[in-house]
Scaffold this motif. Sequence first.
Motif, mmCIF file in Angstrom:
data_model
loop_
_atom_site.group_PDB
_atom_site.id
_atom_site.type_symbol
_atom_site.label_atom_id
_atom_site.label_comp_id
_atom_site.label_asym_id
_atom_site.label_seq_id
_atom_site.Cartn_x
_atom_site.Cartn_y
_atom_site.Cartn_z
ATOM 1 N N GLN A 157 0.846 -1.190 0.000
ATOM 2 C CA GLN A 157 0.000 0.000 0.000
ATOM 3 C C GLN A 157 0.880 1.237 0.000
ATOM 4 O OE1 GLN A 157 -3.269 -0.291 -0.050
ATOM 5 N NE2 GLN A 157 -4.027 1.772 0.348
ATOM 6 N N VAL A 158 0.736 2.066 -1.027
ATOM 7 C CA VAL A 158 1.523 3.301 -1.126
ATOM 8 C C VAL A 158 0.692 4.444 -0.557
ATOM 9 C CG1 VAL A 158 2.632 4.928 -2.690
ATOM 10 C CG2 VAL A 158 2.744 2.470 -3.158
ATOM 11 N N GLN A 159 1.313 5.231 0.287
ATOM 12 C CA GLN A 159 0.633 6.390 0.878
ATOM 13 C C GLN A 159 1.502 7.619 0.757
ATOM 14 O OE1 GLN A 159 -0.511 5.253 4.979
ATOM 15 N NE2 GLN A 159 -2.587 5.822 4.377
ATOM 16 N N LEU A 160 0.866 8.749 0.449
ATOM 17 C CA LEU A 160 1.514 10.048 0.513
ATOM 18 C C LEU A 160 0.797 10.835 1.602
ATOM 19 C CD1 LEU A 160 2.621 9.090 -2.247
ATOM 20 C CD2 LEU A 160 2.325 11.430 -3.063
ATOM 21 N N VAL A 161 1.530 11.237 2.613
ATOM 22 C CA VAL A 161 0.943 11.948 3.738
ATOM 23 C C VAL A 161 1.499 13.359 3.786
ATOM 24 C CG1 VAL A 161 0.634 12.000 6.230
ATOM 25 C CG2 VAL A 161 0.647 9.802 5.019
ATOM 26 N N GLU A 162 0.585 14.325 3.714
ATOM 27 C CA GLU A 162 0.969 15.734 3.719
ATOM 28 C C GLU A 162 0.801 16.329 5.111
ATOM 29 O OE1 GLU A 162 -1.078 16.127 -0.694
ATOM 30 O OE2 GLU A 162 -1.406 17.665 0.818
ATOM 31 N N SER A 163 1.578 17.363 5.369
ATOM 32 C CA SER A 163 1.446 18.089 6.623
ATOM 33 C C SER A 163 1.933 19.516 6.426
ATOM 34 C CB SER A 163 2.235 17.401 7.737
ATOM 35 O OG SER A 163 3.609 17.351 7.413
ATOM 36 N N GLY A 164 1.564 20.388 7.367
ATOM 37 C CA GLY A 164 2.101 21.745 7.362
ATOM 38 C C GLY A 164 1.135 22.836 6.940
ATOM 39 N N GLY A 165 -0.064 22.477 6.523
ATOM 40 C CA GLY A 165 -1.018 23.512 6.144
ATOM 41 C C GLY A 165 -1.566 24.233 7.359
ATOM 42 N N GLY A 166 -2.367 25.282 7.108
ATOM 43 C CA GLY A 166 -2.963 26.007 8.202
ATOM 44 C C GLY A 166 -3.375 27.407 7.802
ATOM 45 N N LEU A 167 -3.649 28.210 8.828
ATOM 46 C CA LEU A 167 -4.066 29.598 8.642
ATOM 47 C C LEU A 167 -2.873 30.506 8.913
ATOM 48 C CD1 LEU A 167 -6.243 31.823 8.333
ATOM 49 C CD2 LEU A 167 -6.688 31.562 10.789
ATOM 50 N N VAL A 168 -2.626 31.437 8.012
ATOM 51 C CA VAL A 168 -1.505 32.358 8.164
ATOM 52 C C VAL A 168 -1.931 33.726 7.652
ATOM 53 C CG1 VAL A 168 -0.518 31.773 5.910
ATOM 54 C CG2 VAL A 168 0.974 32.643 7.718
ATOM 55 N N GLN A 169 -1.350 34.759 8.225
ATOM 56 C CA GLN A 169 -1.642 36.116 7.795
ATOM 57 C C GLN A 169 -0.905 36.441 6.498
ATOM 58 O OE1 GLN A 169 -0.721 38.747 11.059
ATOM 59 N NE2 GLN A 169 -2.698 38.386 12.036
ATOM 60 N N PRO A 170 -1.418 37.377 5.724
ATOM 61 C CA PRO A 170 -0.691 37.803 4.520
ATOM 62 C C PRO A 170 0.727 38.238 4.871
ATOM 63 C CG PRO A 170 -2.912 38.687 4.500
ATOM 64 C CD PRO A 170 -2.735 38.039 5.842
ATOM 65 N N GLY A 171 1.660 37.824 4.026
ATOM 66 C CA GLY A 171 3.069 38.096 4.287
ATOM 67 C C GLY A 171 3.765 37.026 5.095
ATOM 68 N N GLY A 172 3.005 36.092 5.640
ATOM 69 C CA GLY A 172 3.568 35.033 6.456
ATOM 70 C C GLY A 172 4.131 33.887 5.646
ATOM 71 N N SER A 173 4.579 32.864 6.372
ATOM 72 C CA SER A 173 5.218 31.704 5.735
ATOM 73 C C SER A 173 4.630 30.407 6.275
ATOM 74 C CB SER A 173 6.726 31.717 6.015
ATOM 75 O OG SER A 173 7.346 32.861 5.474
ATOM 76 N N LEU A 174 4.673 29.388 5.424
ATOM 77 C CA LEU A 174 4.329 28.032 5.808
ATOM 78 C C LEU A 174 5.262 27.077 5.066
ATOM 79 C CD1 LEU A 174 0.408 27.873 5.651
ATOM 80 C CD2 LEU A 174 1.815 27.698 7.704
ATOM 81 N N ARG A 175 5.471 25.909 5.666
ATOM 82 C CA ARG A 175 6.257 24.870 5.008
ATOM 83 C C ARG A 175 5.437 23.601 4.946
ATOM 84 N NH1 ARG A 175 11.398 21.274 6.848
ATOM 85 N NH2 ARG A 175 12.531 21.221 4.858
ATOM 86 N N LEU A 176 5.164 23.151 3.732
ATOM 87 C CA LEU A 176 4.433 21.904 3.528
ATOM 88 C C LEU A 176 5.419 20.749 3.344
ATOM 89 C CD1 LEU A 176 1.688 23.049 0.997
ATOM 90 C CD2 LEU A 176 1.678 23.195 3.492
#
Length: 120
Positions: A1-20
Amino acid sequence: QVQLVESGGGLVQPGGSLRLSCAASGSIISLGDMSWYRQAPGKQRELVARIRSGGSIDYADSVKGRFTISRDNTKNTVYLQMNSLKPEDTAVYYCSMSLTILFRGMHDYWGQGTQVTVSS
């Protein structure tokens, strides 16, 4: 069974950063191209960034200079560093990988999607 699991999303203010992050698991023999797509409400899914097995990279014009895609083949993982986020970056982000699987050959696989919301 192959799985791709994502993480790192969310709510951020304009100008902010996130890492997926997106990690693949299963009987993986080799890794091909790895990509990030996104789909905003009422819009078609679009390619955000792609990093090929040889290391070459493509970005959508809308994210050039703000987003950085990278990969760690030892961890079967692809990353998307998103800086200077804008409200128009709000979407569900999906990772996709071309994987060669034991006894199954090469196929494209998708993550479940992670929500990114840019709002004040």
